[in-house]
Design a protein around this motif. Structure first.
Motif, PDB file in Angstrom:
ATOM      1  N   LYS A 163       0.860  -1.067   0.062  1.00  0.00           N
ATOM      2  CA  LYS A 163      -0.069   0.018   0.097  1.00  0.00           C
ATOM      3  C   LYS A 163       0.936   1.304  -0.058  1.00  0.00           C
ATOM      4  O   LYS A 163       0.220   2.524   0.179  1.00  0.00           O
ATOM      5  N   GLY A 164       2.064   1.087  -0.340  1.00  0.00           N
ATOM      6  CA  GLY A 164       2.900   2.229  -0.217  1.00  0.00           C
ATOM      7  C   GLY A 164       3.718   2.635   0.952  1.00  0.00           C
ATOM      8  O   GLY A 164       4.486   3.502   1.196  1.00  0.00           O
ATOM      9  N   ASN A 165       3.385   2.089   2.163  1.00  0.00           N
ATOM     10  CA  ASN A 165       3.925   2.517   3.356  1.00  0.00           C
ATOM     11  C   ASN A 165       5.674   1.986   3.443  1.00  0.00           C
ATOM     12  O   ASN A 165       5.564   0.962   2.842  1.00  0.00           O
ATOM     13  N   THR A 166       6.290   2.586   4.274  1.00  0.00           N
ATOM     14  CA  THR A 166       7.706   2.209   4.289  1.00  0.00           C
ATOM     15  C   THR A 166       7.677   1.466   5.747  1.00  0.00           C
ATOM     16  O   THR A 166       7.077   1.801   6.766  1.00  0.00           O
ATOM     17  N   ILE A 167       8.886   0.528   5.661  1.00  0.00           N
ATOM     18  CA  ILE A 167       9.132   0.019   7.124  1.00  0.00           C
ATOM     19  C   ILE A 167      10.672  -0.194   6.982  1.00  0.00           C
ATOM     20  O   ILE A 167      11.334  -0.281   5.888  1.00  0.00           O
ATOM     21  N   VAL A 168      11.350   0.256   8.072  1.00  0.00           N
ATOM     22  CA  VAL A 168      12.805   0.122   8.090  1.00  0.00           C
ATOM     23  C   VAL A 168      13.152  -1.136   8.661  1.00  0.00           C
ATOM     24  O   VAL A 168      12.362  -1.751   9.159  1.00  0.00           O
ATOM     25  N   LEU A 169      14.439  -1.751   8.374  1.00  0.00           N
ATOM     26  CA  LEU A 169      14.770  -3.081   8.590  1.00  0.00           C
ATOM     27  C   LEU A 169      14.732  -3.403  10.257  1.00  0.00           C
ATOM     28  O   LEU A 169      14.287  -4.540  10.618  1.00  0.00           O
ATOM     29  N   ARG A 170      15.226  -2.430  11.007  1.00  0.00           N
ATOM     30  CA  ARG A 170      14.981  -2.535  12.375  1.00  0.00           C
ATOM     31  C   ARG A 170      13.698  -2.522  13.080  1.00  0.00           C
ATOM     32  O   ARG A 170      13.426  -3.662  13.754  1.00  0.00           O
ATOM     33  N   GLU A 171      12.799  -2.006  12.277  1.00  0.00           N
ATOM     34  CA  GLU A 171      11.276  -2.270  12.892  1.00  0.00           C
ATOM     35  C   GLU A 171      10.894  -3.739  12.433  1.00  0.00           C
ATOM     36  O   GLU A 171      10.073  -4.462  13.245  1.00  0.00           O
ATOM     37  N   LEU A 172      11.335  -4.101  11.275  1.00  0.00           N
ATOM     38  CA  LEU A 172      10.949  -5.311  10.635  1.00  0.00           C
ATOM     39  C   LEU A 172      11.274  -6.528  11.391  1.00  0.00           C
ATOM     40  O   LEU A 172      10.672  -7.503  11.896  1.00  0.00           O
ATOM     41  N   LEU A 173      12.758  -6.444  11.991  1.00  0.00           N
ATOM     42  CA  LEU A 173      13.300  -7.461  12.794  1.00  0.00           C
ATOM     43  C   LEU A 173      12.467  -7.620  13.822  1.00  0.00           C
ATOM     44  O   LEU A 173      12.374  -8.926  14.445  1.00  0.00           O
ATOM     45  N   VAL A 174      12.304  -6.502  14.890  1.00  0.00           N
ATOM     46  CA  VAL A 174      11.204  -6.527  15.818  1.00  0.00           C
ATOM     47  C   VAL A 174      10.212  -7.075  15.545  1.00  0.00           C
ATOM     48  O   VAL A 174       9.511  -8.176  16.417  1.00  0.00           O
ATOM     49  N   HIS A 175       9.446  -6.813  14.587  1.00  0.00           N
ATOM     50  CA  HIS A 175       8.087  -7.562  14.071  1.00  0.00           C
ATOM     51  C   HIS A 175       8.145  -9.054  14.015  1.00  0.00           C
ATOM     52  O   HIS A 175       7.450  -9.759  14.330  1.00  0.00           O
ATOM     53  N   MET A 176       9.443  -9.609  13.246  1.00  0.00           N
ATOM     54  CA  MET A 176       9.440 -10.894  13.035  1.00  0.00           C
ATOM     55  C   MET A 176       9.830 -11.539  14.293  1.00  0.00           C
ATOM     56  O   MET A 176       9.363 -12.679  14.663  1.00  0.00           O
ATOM     57  N   ILE A 177      10.544 -10.946  15.272  1.00  0.00           N
ATOM     58  CA  ILE A 177      10.538 -11.692  16.447  1.00  0.00           C
ATOM     59  C   ILE A 177       9.319 -11.900  17.445  1.00  0.00           C
ATOM     60  O   ILE A 177       8.997 -12.951  17.717  1.00  0.00           O
ATOM     61  N   GLU A 178       8.387 -10.958  17.143  1.00  0.00           N
ATOM     62  CA  GLU A 178       6.887 -10.965  17.774  1.00  0.00           C
ATOM     63  C   GLU A 178       6.472 -11.980  16.724  1.00  0.00           C
ATOM     64  O   GLU A 178       5.152 -12.666  17.662  1.00  0.00           O
ATOM     65  N   GLU A 179       6.346 -12.057  15.579  1.00  0.00           N
ATOM     66  CA  GLU A 179       5.655 -12.866  14.885  1.00  0.00           C
ATOM     67  C   GLU A 179       6.031 -14.575  15.188  1.00  0.00           C
ATOM     68  O   GLU A 179       5.199 -15.267  15.542  1.00  0.00           O
ATOM     69  N   TYR A 180       7.427 -14.518  15.464  1.00  0.00           N
ATOM     70  CA  TYR A 180       7.719 -16.155  15.639  1.00  0.00           C
ATOM     71  C   TYR A 180       7.403 -16.532  17.312  1.00  0.00           C
ATOM     72  O   TYR A 180       7.190 -17.657  17.651  1.00  0.00           O
ATOM     73  N   ALA A 181       7.506 -15.367  18.146  1.00  0.00           N
ATOM     74  CA  ALA A 181       7.101 -15.800  19.477  1.00  0.00           C
ATOM     75  C   ALA A 181       5.714 -16.017  19.819  1.00  0.00           C
ATOM     76  O   ALA A 181       5.285 -16.862  20.208  1.00  0.00           O
ATOM     77  N   ARG A 182       4.754 -15.176  18.770  1.00  0.00           N
ATOM     78  CA  ARG A 182       3.493 -15.602  18.786  1.00  0.00           C
ATOM     79  C   ARG A 182       3.061 -17.015  18.603  1.00  0.00           C
ATOM     80  O   ARG A 182       2.394 -17.801  19.179  1.00  0.00           O
ATOM     81  N   HIS A 183       3.679 -17.606  17.311  1.00  0.00           N
ATOM     82  CA  HIS A 183       3.647 -18.809  16.640  1.00  0.00           C
ATOM     83  C   HIS A 183       4.344 -19.884  17.591  1.00  0.00           C
ATOM     84  O   HIS A 183       3.853 -21.010  17.524  1.00  0.00           O
TER      85      HIS A 183
END
Length: 200
Positions: A163-183
């Motif tokens: 949708k055109g939003n940007t994300i920096v790698l630092r934020e994505l890595l935190v999100h991926m930690i959250e994603e794996y922790a949930r699952h």
């Protein structure tokens, strides 16, 4: 790349009946000599992100180790279609979407999901050894790409979402930690129901 882990525990329950909980130390946990997750000697921001995500990925793999196709494909509770095999496929999709498409800008089609079947990662998680092998190959390939991308990139590099939003790698890595922790929490419950092994 995430290493293969040896089966750390007792033989899994193949009868389909509910297992009893196992409380012996070795039945509950992987032996420290076999645990490839990192310790606490982490001193900088980059290493924190990389090692915490690596540990979450290894934990997920540990939750699935030693199970056959029937056990990996076993659903949770109706109406959910979630299974450990579905999670392997789902996490391959997640890794691919974020690192190949969003961060690297590749034209990488989805592996399992589509507009007609948005839950194809879970819906197609059937008890077949070839489906299991393919899911692990896909997950490992996406993790390998992600690790190489992160290694070569600054934490401030930007990716562009659909949708055109940007994300920096630092934020994505935190999100991926959250994603794996949930699952991994889901995976803990799946594994305990399959053979009584509880979380670590």
């Amino acid at each position: 790349m995430v290493d293969s882990l040896a089966d750390p525990g007792p033989e899994a329950n193949t009868s389909g009946s509910e297992p009893g909980r196992t409380f012996e130390w070795l039945a509950r946990f992987v032996h420290p000599d076999d645990d490839t997750r990192s310790g606490s000697d982490i001193v900088d921001e980059r290493t924190v992100f990389i090692e915490f995500l690596r540990n979450q990925r290894l934990t997920f793999q540990l939750k699935c180790d030693g199970l056959d196709a029937d056990q990996l494909a076993r659903r949770s509770v109706p109406p959910s279609t979630m299974s450990l095999l579905g999670l392997i496929r789902h996490l391959a999709e997640v890794e691919r979407g974020w690192f190949r498409r969003t961060m690297a800008g590749q034209d990488a089609p989805k592996l399992y999901c589509s507009d007609d079947d948005p839950d194809g990662d879970f819906d197609g998680a059937v008890a077949d050894s070839e489906v299991v092998a393919e899911a692990w190959r896909a997950w490992r390939a996406e993790v390998d790409f992600a690790e190489r991308f992160v290694e070569a990139s600054d934490l401030g590099v930007q990716g562009r979402q659909r949708k055109g939003n940007t994300i920096v790698l630092r934020e994505l890595l935190v999100h991926m930690i959250e994603e794996y922790a949930r699952h991994n929490g889901h995976a803990d419950l799946f594994r305990e129901r399959i053979d009584g092994r509880v979380g670590q």
